[in-house]
Design a protein around this motif. Structure first.
Motif, PDB file in Angstrom:
ATOM      1  N   ARG A   1      -4.751  -6.427  19.243  1.00 24.68           N
ATOM      2  CA  ARG A   1      -4.774  -5.799  17.778  1.00 24.68           C
ATOM      3  C   ARG A   1      -4.912  -4.267  17.692  1.00 24.68           C
ATOM      4  NH1 ARG A   1      -8.964  -7.515  13.306  1.00 24.68           N
ATOM      5  NH2 ARG A   1      -8.832  -5.622  12.211  1.00 24.68           N
ATOM      6  N   SER A   2      -3.831  -3.558  17.291  1.00 24.25           N
ATOM      7  CA  SER A   2      -3.982  -2.128  17.250  1.00 24.25           C
ATOM      8  C   SER A   2      -4.401  -1.602  15.997  1.00 24.25           C
ATOM      9  CB  SER A   2      -2.863  -1.772  17.784  1.00 24.25           C
ATOM     10  OG  SER A   2      -1.841  -1.596  16.755  1.00 24.25           O
ATOM     11  N   ARG A   3      -5.316  -0.560  16.031  1.00 21.83           N
ATOM     12  CA  ARG A   3      -5.533  -0.191  14.492  1.00 21.83           C
ATOM     13  C   ARG A   3      -4.891   1.210  14.248  1.00 21.83           C
ATOM     14  NH1 ARG A   3     -11.739   1.238  14.146  1.00 21.83           N
ATOM     15  NH2 ARG A   3     -10.866   2.290  12.653  1.00 21.83           N
ATOM     16  N   ARG A   4      -4.079   1.046  13.201  1.00 22.88           N
ATOM     17  CA  ARG A   4      -3.150   2.127  12.658  1.00 22.88           C
ATOM     18  C   ARG A   4      -3.292   2.281  11.410  1.00 22.88           C
ATOM     19  NH1 ARG A   4      -3.285   3.759  17.462  1.00 22.88           N
ATOM     20  NH2 ARG A   4      -1.491   3.143  19.017  1.00 22.88           N
ATOM     21  N   PRO A   5      -3.447   3.669  10.833  1.00 30.43           N
ATOM     22  CA  PRO A   5      -3.771   4.761  11.657  1.00 30.43           C
ATOM     23  C   PRO A   5      -5.156   4.770  12.345  1.00 30.43           C
ATOM     24  CG  PRO A   5      -4.160   5.250   9.469  1.00 30.43           C
ATOM     25  CD  PRO A   5      -3.800   3.935   9.208  1.00 30.43           C
ATOM     26  N   LEU A   6      -5.268   5.620  13.269  1.00 34.45           N
ATOM     27  CA  LEU A   6      -6.490   5.622  14.128  1.00 34.45           C
ATOM     28  C   LEU A   6      -7.187   6.989  13.684  1.00 34.45           C
ATOM     29  CD1 LEU A   6      -8.309   4.559  16.435  1.00 34.45           C
ATOM     30  CD2 LEU A   6      -6.961   5.861  18.242  1.00 34.45           C
ATOM     31  N   VAL A   7      -8.021   6.843  12.580  1.00 32.72           N
ATOM     32  CA  VAL A   7      -8.807   8.155  12.176  1.00 32.72           C
ATOM     33  C   VAL A   7     -10.003   8.149  12.637  1.00 32.72           C
ATOM     34  CG1 VAL A   7      -9.476   9.029   9.968  1.00 32.72           C
ATOM     35  CG2 VAL A   7      -7.113   7.947  10.152  1.00 32.72           C
ATOM     36  N   THR A   8     -10.619   9.251  12.902  1.00 31.55           N
ATOM     37  CA  THR A   8     -12.189   9.423  13.427  1.00 31.55           C
ATOM     38  C   THR A   8     -12.498  10.725  12.688  1.00 31.55           C
ATOM     39  OG1 THR A   8     -13.403   9.610  15.298  1.00 31.55           O
ATOM     40  CG2 THR A   8     -11.404  10.689  15.270  1.00 31.55           C
ATOM     41  N   THR A   9     -13.945  10.770  12.775  1.00 29.05           N
ATOM     42  CA  THR A   9     -14.720  11.931  12.232  1.00 29.05           C
ATOM     43  C   THR A   9     -15.234  12.415  13.514  1.00 29.05           C
ATOM     44  OG1 THR A   9     -14.844  11.161  10.309  1.00 29.05           O
ATOM     45  CG2 THR A   9     -16.232  13.128  10.585  1.00 29.05           C
ATOM     46  N   HIS A  10     -14.899  13.965  13.829  1.00 28.12           N
ATOM     47  CA  HIS A  10     -15.323  14.861  14.829  1.00 28.12           C
ATOM     48  C   HIS A  10     -16.489  15.750  14.308  1.00 28.12           C
ATOM     49  CE1 HIS A  10     -15.860  17.279  18.429  1.00 28.12           C
ATOM     50  NE2 HIS A  10     -15.396  17.979  17.691  1.00 28.12           N
ATOM     51  N   GLY A  11     -17.729  15.717  14.918  1.00 28.82           N
ATOM     52  CA  GLY A  11     -18.782  16.493  14.417  1.00 28.82           C
ATOM     53  C   GLY A  11     -18.782  17.864  15.110  1.00 28.82           C
ATOM     54  N   GLU A  12     -18.610  19.131  14.568  1.00 24.67           N
ATOM     55  CA  GLU A  12     -18.769  20.279  15.366  1.00 24.67           C
ATOM     56  C   GLU A  12     -19.486  21.281  14.718  1.00 24.67           C
ATOM     57  OE1 GLU A  12     -15.042  21.137  17.285  1.00 24.67           O
ATOM     58  OE2 GLU A  12     -15.084  23.161  16.237  1.00 24.67           O
ATOM     59  N   HIS A  13     -20.090  21.748  15.053  1.00 25.20           N
ATOM     60  CA  HIS A  13     -21.411  23.084  14.302  1.00 25.20           C
ATOM     61  C   HIS A  13     -21.924  22.835  13.106  1.00 25.20           C
ATOM     62  CE1 HIS A  13     -19.839  25.135  17.989  1.00 25.20           C
ATOM     63  NE2 HIS A  13     -18.681  25.131  17.482  1.00 25.20           N
ATOM     64  N   GLY A  14     -22.297  21.325  12.921  1.00 20.57           N
ATOM     65  CA  GLY A  14     -22.675  20.878  11.739  1.00 20.57           C
ATOM     66  C   GLY A  14     -21.425  20.690  10.607  1.00 20.57           C
ATOM     67  N   VAL A  15     -20.381  20.576  10.969  1.00 24.19           N
ATOM     68  CA  VAL A  15     -19.307  20.193  10.081  1.00 24.19           C
ATOM     69  C   VAL A  15     -18.608  18.874  10.583  1.00 24.19           C
ATOM     70  CG1 VAL A  15     -17.102  21.174   9.242  1.00 24.19           C
ATOM     71  CG2 VAL A  15     -19.037  22.669   9.704  1.00 24.19           C
ATOM     72  N   ALA A  16     -18.101  18.044   9.611  1.00 24.27           N
ATOM     73  CA  ALA A  16     -17.648  16.919   9.786  1.00 24.27           C
ATOM     74  C   ALA A  16     -16.038  17.197   9.855  1.00 24.27           C
ATOM     75  CB  ALA A  16     -17.734  15.957   9.043  1.00 24.27           C
ATOM     76  N   VAL A  17     -15.214  17.031  10.733  1.00 24.55           N
ATOM     77  CA  VAL A  17     -13.670  17.178  10.787  1.00 24.55           C
ATOM     78  C   VAL A  17     -13.068  15.855  10.800  1.00 24.55           C
ATOM     79  CG1 VAL A  17     -11.868  18.350  11.804  1.00 24.55           C
ATOM     80  CG2 VAL A  17     -13.997  19.314  11.806  1.00 24.55           C
ATOM     81  N   VAL A  18     -12.317  15.354   9.808  1.00 22.55           N
ATOM     82  CA  VAL A  18     -11.642  14.120   9.768  1.00 22.55           C
ATOM     83  C   VAL A  18     -10.239  14.507  10.623  1.00 22.55           C
ATOM     84  CG1 VAL A  18     -10.539  12.193   8.382  1.00 22.55           C
ATOM     85  CG2 VAL A  18     -12.761  13.424   7.809  1.00 22.55           C
TER      86      VAL A  18
END
Length: 138
Positions: A1-18
């Motif tokens: 079973r695939s998950r689409r869309p594949l969305v994640t949150t990346h943490g960088e220098h104290g900032v969340a980037v979706v």
């Protein structure tokens, strides 16, 4: 079973980037460069981020500097939706003032630049990373 869309949150220098990994280019390997660029931004500067993608540069600049504003221009509507979600997270973590400095624009960069030039709008700093797309071969 695939998950689409594949969305994640990346943490960088104290900032969340979706990031929607199916629709947006994003490389965490550029984190050091993004911070280097942000550190060069001075108080009160107006920054224009072209080909902004999911907006990591704009978010980090807004969170870590005293810039006047950061305008992030990107044609990919999925990427700008991700950026909009990241701006909401920015408000929660860094305050409403940081989030208010980010303007998200979904538009073709050349058309947007023409419109801004016609209005006489100026910026102190312009970021224009190489755009990524299906024709780029990467």
């Amino acid at each position: 079973r695939s998950r689409r869309p594949l969305v994640t949150t990346h943490g960088e220098h104290g900032v969340a980037v979706v990031v929607d990994l199916d629709a947006c280019f994003f490389s965490p390997r550029l984190a050091t460069e993004r911070l280097r660029v942000a550190r060069a931004v001075g108080r009160g500067e107006r920054v224009l981020c072209l080909f902004a993608g999911c907006g990591a540069e704009a978010l980090i600049i807004a969170a870590t500097t005293e810039c006047e504003r950061v305008v992030a221009v990107e044609a990919n509507a999925i990427a700008t939706r991700c950026l909009g979600r990241s701006v909401q997270a920015l408000a929660k973590r860094h305050g409403a003032a940081a989030a208010a400095r980010v303007e998200v624009v979904t538009a073709d960069v050349l058309e947007d630049l023409r419109d801004r030039a016609a209005r006489g709008e100026t910026f102190d700093r312009v970021l224009a990373p190489r755009p990524k797309g299906a024709r780029d071969g990467d």
